[in-house]
Motif scaffolding. Structure first.
Motif, PDB file in Angstrom:
ATOM      1  N   ASP B  42      62.173  21.927  52.438  1.00 42.43           N
ATOM      2  CA  ASP B  42      63.344  22.421  51.720  1.00 42.43           C
ATOM      3  C   ASP B  42      63.044  22.537  50.222  1.00 42.43           C
ATOM      4  N   LYS B  43      62.397  21.502  49.683  1.00 35.55           N
ATOM      5  CA  LYS B  43      62.074  21.504  48.244  1.00 35.55           C
ATOM      6  C   LYS B  43      61.097  22.629  47.902  1.00 35.55           C
ATOM      7  N   ILE B  44      60.073  22.797  48.758  1.00 32.73           N
ATOM      8  CA  ILE B  44      59.064  23.848  48.505  1.00 32.73           C
ATOM      9  C   ILE B  44      59.753  25.211  48.528  1.00 32.73           C
ATOM     10  N   SER B  45      60.660  25.383  49.477  1.00 36.07           N
ATOM     11  CA  SER B  45      61.305  26.694  49.670  1.00 36.07           C
ATOM     12  C   SER B  45      62.150  27.118  48.476  1.00 36.07           C
ATOM     13  N   HIS B  46      62.513  26.174  47.604  1.00 36.39           N
ATOM     14  CA  HIS B  46      63.293  26.546  46.418  1.00 36.39           C
ATOM     15  C   HIS B  46      62.455  27.313  45.408  1.00 36.39           C
ATOM     16  N   ASP B  47      61.113  27.163  45.490  1.00 34.81           N
ATOM     17  CA  ASP B  47      60.222  27.894  44.588  1.00 34.81           C
ATOM     18  C   ASP B  47      59.730  29.133  45.343  1.00 34.81           C
ATOM     19  N   GLN B  48      60.314  30.285  45.019  1.00 34.00           N
ATOM     20  CA  GLN B  48      60.041  31.492  45.813  1.00 34.00           C
ATOM     21  C   GLN B  48      58.583  31.959  45.705  1.00 34.00           C
ATOM     22  N   ALA B  49      58.043  31.913  44.476  1.00 36.85           N
ATOM     23  CA  ALA B  49      56.659  32.384  44.296  1.00 36.85           C
ATOM     24  C   ALA B  49      55.698  31.482  45.068  1.00 36.85           C
ATOM     25  N   LEU B  50      55.958  30.178  44.987  1.00 37.67           N
ATOM     26  CA  LEU B  50      55.101  29.214  45.677  1.00 37.67           C
ATOM     27  C   LEU B  50      55.213  29.380  47.191  1.00 37.67           C
ATOM     28  N   THR B  51      56.425  29.601  47.653  1.00 36.50           N
ATOM     29  CA  THR B  51      56.639  29.786  49.091  1.00 36.50           C
ATOM     30  C   THR B  51      55.918  31.031  49.589  1.00 36.50           C
ATOM     31  N   ALA B  52      56.016  32.122  48.841  1.00 36.20           N
ATOM     32  CA  ALA B  52      55.386  33.381  49.264  1.00 36.20           C
ATOM     33  C   ALA B  52      53.874  33.207  49.370  1.00 36.20           C
ATOM     34  N   LYS B  53      53.279  32.556  48.371  1.00 38.36           N
ATOM     35  CA  LYS B  53      51.820  32.375  48.369  1.00 38.36           C
ATOM     36  C   LYS B  53      51.399  31.417  49.483  1.00 38.36           C
ATOM     37  N   THR B  54      52.213  30.377  49.676  1.00 40.58           N
ATOM     38  CA  THR B  54      51.926  29.401  50.732  1.00 40.58           C
ATOM     39  C   THR B  54      51.908  30.090  52.094  1.00 40.58           C
ATOM     40  N   LEU B  55      52.915  30.921  52.346  1.00 39.36           N
ATOM     41  CA  LEU B  55      52.995  31.595  53.649  1.00 39.36           C
ATOM     42  C   LEU B  55      51.881  32.624  53.812  1.00 39.36           C
ATOM     43  N   ARG B  56      51.495  33.268  52.681  1.00 38.79           N
ATOM     44  CA  ARG B  56      50.412  34.245  52.763  1.00 38.79           C
ATOM     45  C   ARG B  56      49.112  33.547  53.204  1.00 38.79           C
ATOM     46  N   LEU B  57      48.830  32.376  52.614  1.00 36.06           N
ATOM     47  CA  LEU B  57      47.607  31.652  52.994  1.00 36.06           C
ATOM     48  C   LEU B  57      47.740  31.080  54.407  1.00 36.06           C
ATOM     49  N   ALA B  58      48.900  30.514  54.720  1.00 32.53           N
ATOM     50  CA  ALA B  58      49.095  29.919  56.057  1.00 32.53           C
ATOM     51  C   ALA B  58      48.927  30.979  57.141  1.00 32.53           C
ATOM     52  N   ASN B  59      49.377  32.215  56.852  1.00 32.78           N
ATOM     53  CA  ASN B  59      49.292  33.295  57.844  1.00 32.78           C
ATOM     54  C   ASN B  59      47.952  34.037  57.825  1.00 32.78           C
ATOM     55  N   SER B  60      47.065  33.666  56.901  1.00 33.47           N
ATOM     56  CA  SER B  60      45.774  34.373  56.826  1.00 33.47           C
ATOM     57  C   SER B  60      44.888  33.955  57.999  1.00 33.47           C
ATOM     58  N   SER B  61      43.828  34.731  58.238  1.00 32.55           N
ATOM     59  CA  SER B  61      42.949  34.437  59.377  1.00 32.55           C
ATOM     60  C   SER B  61      42.225  33.102  59.196  1.00 32.55           C
ATOM     61  N   PHE B  62      42.210  32.561  57.970  1.00 31.86           N
ATOM     62  CA  PHE B  62      41.538  31.284  57.710  1.00 31.86           C
ATOM     63  C   PHE B  62      42.097  30.179  58.609  1.00 31.86           C
ATOM     64  N   TYR B  63      43.414  30.164  58.777  1.00 26.02           N
ATOM     65  CA  TYR B  63      44.024  29.111  59.591  1.00 26.02           C
ATOM     66  C   TYR B  63      44.218  29.528  61.044  1.00 26.02           C
ATOM     67  N   GLY B  64      44.006  30.793  61.348  1.00 26.23           N
ATOM     68  CA  GLY B  64      44.032  31.267  62.731  1.00 26.23           C
ATOM     69  C   GLY B  64      45.263  30.830  63.508  1.00 26.23           C
ATOM     70  N   MET B  65      46.428  30.985  62.940  1.00 29.05           N
ATOM     71  CA  MET B  65      47.643  30.538  63.639  1.00 29.05           C
ATOM     72  C   MET B  65      47.958  31.450  64.832  1.00 29.05           C
ATOM     73  N   PRO B  66      48.514  30.868  65.875  1.00 29.60           N
ATOM     74  CA  PRO B  66      48.807  31.679  67.064  1.00 29.60           C
ATOM     75  C   PRO B  66      49.887  32.727  66.817  1.00 29.60           C
ATOM     76  N   ARG B  67      50.762  32.489  65.849  1.00 23.72           N
ATOM     77  CA  ARG B  67      51.804  33.471  65.541  1.00 23.72           C
ATOM     78  C   ARG B  67      52.095  33.425  64.047  1.00 23.72           C
ATOM     79  N   LYS B  68      52.689  34.507  63.550  1.00 23.88           N
ATOM     80  CA  LYS B  68      53.017  34.588  62.133  1.00 23.88           C
ATOM     81  C   LYS B  68      54.240  33.715  61.851  1.00 23.88           C
ATOM     82  N   VAL B  69      54.214  32.963  60.754  1.00 28.08           N
ATOM     83  CA  VAL B  69      55.382  32.152  60.415  1.00 28.08           C
ATOM     84  C   VAL B  69      56.064  32.721  59.177  1.00 28.08           C
ATOM     85  N   GLY B  70      57.385  32.557  59.120  1.00 31.83           N
ATOM     86  CA  GLY B  70      58.146  33.126  58.016  1.00 31.83           C
ATOM     87  C   GLY B  70      58.779  32.079  57.122  1.00 31.83           C
ATOM     88  N   ARG B  71      58.653  30.804  57.528  1.00 35.65           N
ATOM     89  CA  ARG B  71      59.253  29.736  56.719  1.00 35.65           C
ATOM     90  C   ARG B  71      58.300  28.553  56.602  1.00 35.65           C
TER      91      ARG B  71
END
Lengths: 107, 280
Positions: B42-71
């Motif tokens: 919840d605290k992280i999500s209050h920082d929009q720029a940080l959240t966007a960058k976090t999700l971009r890295l989390a969704n990158s092929s580096f972490y190979g997630m089974p599905r795309k996450v939006g939060r």
């Protein structure tokens, strides 16, 4: 292995080759998509539709001189990168591993 | 030229823009296992720029997630809190510095090398059964001192870079000769200021001298080797780049045979591209 697109006559296409670009008809409709592996049936169908050429992905042909030049560029760059690490005759096992990795397939 | 001292560096880094409060909180919590993840998400999500960058890295092929996450909360449930803390920290640190006005300093090459070292350190940690999150963070921040010097002491550091180029000497030699301190010591002070764990601070401070490291010698040796590999693979694409002197003890500790070495090289090159696209 280096793969590059080659435009060839349809008559020279072989089943099992992969299309580098989509084959389209005169109206711009895609007959076979890029990346598809050709089958004998696809080739026959394209002959019937009047396709003359297509673009397939084939291993790049590198002549011996180009290969030797690439080898030399890669070796020179690695030697340059390790210029401080190997001063005074220091042995560097990492340099040998990187040389083997970069020069593989170029000699 | 005025020599730098730890006191002068500390007084100056305090003037740098602080990391977001939630990131400082995350850094302090890095060593703990019981953390209220919902509250943090919840605290992280209050920082929009940080959240966007976090999700971009989390969704990158580096972490190979089974599905795309939006939060962020979803990222935590898929990747785990420890990994997401690393991702958020990386997103915050890479976003906290603007390109410094320092002649001769290549900001893009700096981050390419830092990210390449982080990626490689994480791969080596997996091989050695060490903490991959601490390895990634220490790898990402190992040259933080360069960024601090270029941002806060730009004239002095530009002179160091000129000296280094003209005489073609290792950067630490040029820094010690002209500033009386090297970037490893400066980076260690900055990481301490941000309250990273003592192990991560030591890995940053001693990444050029791993043989004299104390309690955190394993992480230190690993970051030293990852730094060497990132330079050797030319990941920064910087013409004047140079591989530092390799510690034989650290290389032996990592113990890469030829097939594993090749695998680490291939994966480091491929994954560095994915993380650079997400973070820079």
């Amino acid at each position: 292995m280096n793969i590059s697109p080659h435009t060839i006559a349809l008559a020279d296409a072989e089943p099992g080759e992969r299309l580098a670009e989509a084959v389209v008809d005169d109206n711009g409709n895609v007959l076979v998509g890029a990346g598809c592996e050709l089958t004998a049936g696809m080739i026959q169908s394209m002959i019937r539709r009047g396709v003359k050429t297509l673009c397939v992905a084939r291993p790049a042909v590198i002549d011996e001189a180009e290969c030797a030049a690439r080898y030399e560029r890669a070796r020179a760059r690695i030697t340059h990168l390790f210029r401080h690490a190997t001063k005074q005759g220091r042995l560097n096992p990492l340099m040998h591993s990187v040389l083997a990795y970069r020069l593989e397939g170029l000699s | 030229m005025t020599s730098l001292s730890p006191e002068l560096v500390m007084a100056t880094v305090r003037e740098l823009p602080a990391l977001p409060a939630v990131v400082l909180e995350l850094i302090e919590l890095l060593g703990r296992d019981t953390v209220a993840s919902d509250l943090l998400a919840d605290k992280i999500s209050h920082d929009q720029a940080l959240t966007a960058k976090t999700l971009r890295l989390a969704n990158s092929s580096f972490y190979g997630m089974p599905r795309k996450v939006g939060r962020v909360s979803e990222a935590i449930s898929v990747l785990g809190l420890r990994t997401v803390r690393t991702v958020v920290t990386a997103a915050a640190v890479t976003g906290s510095f603007s390109p410094p006005r320092c002649e001769g300093f290549d900001f893009k090459a700096f981050w390419r090398h830092a990210i390449g070292t982080a990626v490689c350190a994480r791969l080596l940690a997996a091989e050695l059964k060490l903490d991959p999150e601490a390895a990634f963070t220490a790898g990402l921040l190992h040259d933080l001192g360069h960024l601090v010097l270029a941002s806060c002491f730009s004239e002095q550091f530009a002179a160091v870079l000129r000296h280094q180029t003209e005489r073609d000497v290792p950067c630490v030699d040029a820094e010690r000769a002209l500033l009386g301190m090297d970037h490893a010591a400066v980076g260690g002070l900055m990481a301490e200021h941000w309250r990273f764990s003592p192990t991560v601070v030591e890995a940053i401070r001693q990444h050029h001298t791993p043989d004299t490291a104390g309690a955190g010698a394993h992480l230190c040796g690993l970051v030293h080797v990852a730094d060497n590999i990132a330079h050797a693979l030319d990941l920064a694409h910087a013409e004047g780049d140079a591989v530092p002197v390799l510690s034989t003890a650290a290389w032996m500790q990592v113990g890469l045979d030829n097939p594993r070495c090749r695998r680490v090289f291939e994966q480091t090159e491929a994954q560095t591209e994915a993380v650079c696209s997400a973070l820079t």
